[in-house]
Design a protein around this motif. Structure first.
Motif, PDB file in Angstrom:
ATOM      1  N   TRP A  53       0.750  -1.175   0.523  1.00  0.00           N
ATOM      2  CA  TRP A  53       0.331   0.219  -0.005  1.00  0.00           C
ATOM      3  C   TRP A  53       0.812   0.991   0.128  1.00  0.00           C
ATOM      4  O   TRP A  53       0.526   2.310  -0.664  1.00  0.00           O
ATOM      5  CB  TRP A  53      -0.876   0.229   1.220  1.00  0.00           C
ATOM      6  N   LEU A  54       2.143   0.919   0.980  1.00  0.00           N
ATOM      7  CA  LEU A  54       3.010   2.001   0.899  1.00  0.00           C
ATOM      8  C   LEU A  54       3.109   2.769  -0.952  1.00  0.00           C
ATOM      9  O   LEU A  54       3.795   3.193  -0.598  1.00  0.00           O
ATOM     10  CB  LEU A  54       3.790   1.688   1.736  1.00  0.00           C
ATOM     11  N   ILE A  55       4.375   1.974  -1.022  1.00  0.00           N
ATOM     12  CA  ILE A  55       4.399   1.791  -2.817  1.00  0.00           C
ATOM     13  C   ILE A  55       3.381   1.974  -3.417  1.00  0.00           C
ATOM     14  O   ILE A  55       4.294   3.007  -4.404  1.00  0.00           O
ATOM     15  CB  ILE A  55       5.140   0.082  -2.975  1.00  0.00           C
ATOM     16  N   ALA A  56       2.343   1.582  -2.967  1.00  0.00           N
ATOM     17  CA  ALA A  56       1.494   1.978  -4.448  1.00  0.00           C
ATOM     18  C   ALA A  56       1.411   3.522  -4.215  1.00  0.00           C
ATOM     19  O   ALA A  56       1.353   4.548  -4.996  1.00  0.00           O
ATOM     20  CB  ALA A  56      -0.096   1.048  -4.734  1.00  0.00           C
ATOM     21  N   ALA A  57       1.003   3.901  -3.073  1.00  0.00           N
ATOM     22  CA  ALA A  57       0.643   5.916  -3.069  1.00  0.00           C
ATOM     23  C   ALA A  57       2.374   6.630  -3.133  1.00  0.00           C
ATOM     24  O   ALA A  57       1.906   7.508  -3.365  1.00  0.00           O
ATOM     25  CB  ALA A  57       0.730   5.753  -0.918  1.00  0.00           C
ATOM     26  N   VAL A  58       3.666   5.720  -2.876  1.00  0.00           N
ATOM     27  CA  VAL A  58       4.424   6.752  -3.920  1.00  0.00           C
ATOM     28  C   VAL A  58       4.395   6.782  -4.855  1.00  0.00           C
ATOM     29  O   VAL A  58       4.673   7.950  -5.470  1.00  0.00           O
ATOM     30  CB  VAL A  58       5.607   6.236  -3.262  1.00  0.00           C
ATOM     31  N   GLY A  59       3.982   5.336  -5.754  1.00  0.00           N
ATOM     32  CA  GLY A  59       3.951   5.503  -7.095  1.00  0.00           C
ATOM     33  C   GLY A  59       2.645   6.254  -7.129  1.00  0.00           C
ATOM     34  O   GLY A  59       3.023   7.546  -8.892  1.00  0.00           O
ATOM     35  N   ALA A  60       1.243   6.546  -7.269  1.00  0.00           N
ATOM     36  CA  ALA A  60       0.391   7.200  -7.204  1.00  0.00           C
ATOM     37  C   ALA A  60       1.204   8.590  -6.782  1.00  0.00           C
ATOM     38  O   ALA A  60       0.696  10.088  -8.136  1.00  0.00           O
ATOM     39  CB  ALA A  60      -1.078   7.087  -6.463  1.00  0.00           C
ATOM     40  N   VAL A  61       1.395   9.091  -5.885  1.00  0.00           N
ATOM     41  CA  VAL A  61       2.428  10.669  -6.156  1.00  0.00           C
ATOM     42  C   VAL A  61       3.044  10.665  -7.236  1.00  0.00           C
ATOM     43  O   VAL A  61       3.167  12.199  -7.810  1.00  0.00           O
ATOM     44  CB  VAL A  61       3.322  10.956  -4.609  1.00  0.00           C
ATOM     45  N   ALA A  62       4.004  10.025  -7.145  1.00  0.00           N
ATOM     46  CA  ALA A  62       4.816  10.324  -8.825  1.00  0.00           C
ATOM     47  C   ALA A  62       4.670  10.276 -10.157  1.00  0.00           C
ATOM     48  O   ALA A  62       4.488  11.836 -10.761  1.00  0.00           O
ATOM     49  CB  ALA A  62       5.579   9.336  -8.888  1.00  0.00           C
ATOM     50  N   ALA A  63       3.357   9.254 -10.541  1.00  0.00           N
ATOM     51  CA  ALA A  63       2.586   9.529 -11.491  1.00  0.00           C
ATOM     52  C   ALA A  63       1.847  10.701 -11.636  1.00  0.00           C
ATOM     53  O   ALA A  63       2.056  12.006 -12.881  1.00  0.00           O
ATOM     54  CB  ALA A  63       1.247   8.100 -11.309  1.00  0.00           C
ATOM     55  N   LEU A  64       1.003  10.898 -10.987  1.00  0.00           N
ATOM     56  CA  LEU A  64       0.564  12.560 -10.409  1.00  0.00           C
ATOM     57  C   LEU A  64       1.656  13.963 -11.538  1.00  0.00           C
ATOM     58  O   LEU A  64       1.138  14.729 -11.809  1.00  0.00           O
ATOM     59  CB  LEU A  64      -0.549  13.228  -9.741  1.00  0.00           C
ATOM     60  N   GLY A  65       2.521  13.621 -10.489  1.00  0.00           N
ATOM     61  CA  GLY A  65       3.507  14.599 -10.546  1.00  0.00           C
ATOM     62  C   GLY A  65       3.934  14.990 -11.960  1.00  0.00           C
ATOM     63  O   GLY A  65       4.539  16.438 -12.336  1.00  0.00           O
ATOM     64  N   VAL A  66       4.019  13.507 -12.224  1.00  0.00           N
ATOM     65  CA  VAL A  66       5.309  14.067 -13.566  1.00  0.00           C
ATOM     66  C   VAL A  66       4.525  13.590 -14.592  1.00  0.00           C
ATOM     67  O   VAL A  66       4.783  14.752 -15.705  1.00  0.00           O
ATOM     68  CB  VAL A  66       5.817  11.982 -13.667  1.00  0.00           C
ATOM     69  N   LEU A  67       3.117  13.696 -14.654  1.00  0.00           N
ATOM     70  CA  LEU A  67       1.844  14.292 -15.827  1.00  0.00           C
ATOM     71  C   LEU A  67       1.654  15.466 -15.741  1.00  0.00           C
ATOM     72  O   LEU A  67       1.529  15.896 -16.798  1.00  0.00           O
ATOM     73  CB  LEU A  67       0.702  13.460 -15.190  1.00  0.00           C
TER      74      LEU A  67
END
Length: 419
Positions: A171-185
């Motif tokens: 769940w932690l990895i998914a949360a970090v990945g989601a933040v990174a995805a939105l930021g990159v986009l």
């Protein structure tokens, strides 16, 4: 986008998000090792079966990286990175909710495929988005995300798994990945993909001698460096005359020194070019492994000397990525940078896999004291291969013909500001 002068002095926000992206994908890669007993107990499988979650991730990552890069080369880098991260997040959510072993294994396969394409796209974005003269620094900073995962993401994830169960880690990895995805986009530069081309042309890096030579250098360097790292505990027990708990301190030192090595190697690549930077890293790596061999054959050393040797080794070992990526980008040319980077990542992962098996064979045949000897021999082979002259005849942007692996990394993909 910032002007080149400003960008060199102050790193852009999108680069920090690519750093976070590599923290997430690298943590996902390494975290299973600290969770194996808990996963095995919860899913009612043996520890060896749970261990295959690590093997499958590494193998799928290595084999999937170049294949997916070929398919994704024509898409904009920002799109590939953000979409790959979104799927990566979904895969980790499935892992967190997995009702059984096979669901978790399938989620690991999906996460590995996503991580492979995201990593290649992130490095390609960093290289193309860097201002003139700063490509090595940008690549080094993104690489540092992988190193940071070893001594921040992995320990934190392991602690979280112990405190709240192994599913909390995903769940932690998914949360970090989601933040990174939105930021990159939202912030990543608009780096277009390669122009449409026949499949044969897109597969060109797979048969270019210059690219394959860089990949071979990566494979040999990873095999030697990771062999020593894999058996660092056994080596420490053999050589150290220090105190209890030394290995934990050495592992922390490896993480900190490796982070510094990635950043310093990026600056060295900008200052001297990818070829000279690569030769410096490979030569220093071989010399520090030689020092590690001398230490063990000398009959043991004190904790301070061992820490110095291991710290210097970590600087060069984790300094490989910036110059080798600059070299492979320049060797591939502007139309196949992402594919070439993915192929090089495969060489890195295959070398990592070989390191454990080969190191085990060395220990079985001659003992742990010969591990740094064998590792140094592999690094010397990599150094010799990197010394071979370039036969492509490609010139760097200054018009000078390169004398080694490649010319200048900036020949690979022009900066986004220049497009």
């Amino acid at each position: 986008m910032s002007t080149p002068t400003a960008a060199v002095g102050r790193l852009p926000n999108w680069l920090h998000l690519l750093f976070l992206t590599l923290v997430a994908t690298a943590t996902d890669e390494f975290i299973i090792a600290g969770l194996l007993p808990r996963i095995a107990d919860d899913l009612d499988v043996g520890v060896p079966a749970a261990g295959q979650l690590v093997t499958v991730f590494a193998v799928v990552y290595a084999l999937g990286a170049p294949t997916l890069a070929v398919l994704c080369e024509r898409f904009a880098r920002r799109t590939v990175t953000a979409a790959g991260l979104a799927l990566f997040v979904a895969a980790n959510i499935v892992a967190a909710l997995a009702p059984g072993y096979w669901w978790l294994l399938a989620a690991r396969v999906a996460a590995a495929l996503c991580a492979a394409v995201v990593t290649a796209a992130a490095f390609a974005t960093a290289a193309a988005g860097a201002p003139p003269g700063a490509q090595g620094r940008y690549l080094g900073y993104v690489t540092a995300g992988m190193t940071t995962a070893l001594f921040t993401g992995v320990p934190v994830g392991s602690w979280l798994g112990g405190a709240f169960g192994w599913r909390a880690t995903f769940w932690l990895i998914a949360a970090v990945g989601a933040v990174a995805a939105l930021g990159v986009l939202a912030t990543a530069p608009a780096v277009p993909g390669a122009a449409p081309a026949p499949l044969r042309r897109r597969l060109a890096p797979l048969r270019q001698a210059a690219v394959l030579r860089v990949v071979a250098v990566t494979f040999l360097a990873a095999s030697g460096g990771l062999m020593f790292y894999t058996y660092l505990g056994s080596y420490t027990a053999e050589v150290a005359t220090g105190s209890y708990g030394l290995l934990s301190l050495l592992l922390l030192l490896v993480g900190a020194a490796g982070l510094a090595g990635a950043l310093l190697a990026g600056r060295a690549t900008d200052a001297w070019g990818p070829r000279r930077g690569l030769l410096l890293v490979l030569g220093g790596h071989a010399l520090t492994l030689g020092a590690a061999a001398v230490a063990v054959f000398a009959g043991g050393v004190g904790a301070a000397v061992l820490a110095l040797v291991v710290g210097c080794w970590a600087v060069f070992a984790w300094g490989l990525n910036p110059p080798v990526q600059g070299s492979v980008l320049a060797a591939a040319g502007p139309e196949a940078g992402m594919t070439a980077l993915a192929l090089n990542i495969s060489g890195l992962y295959l070398g990592t896999g070989v390191a454990g098996a080969l190191g085990g064979a060395v220990i079985g045949a001659a003992g742990v004291r010969y591990v740094p000897v064998a590792a140094a021999a592999l690094l010397l082979c990599a150094f010799a291969l990197a010394l071979l002259p370039d036969r492509t005849g490609r010139k760097d942007p200054t018009g000078r013909k390169p004398s080694g692996l490649t010319g200048s990394a900036t020949a690979a993909e022009p900066s986004a500001a220049a497009r």
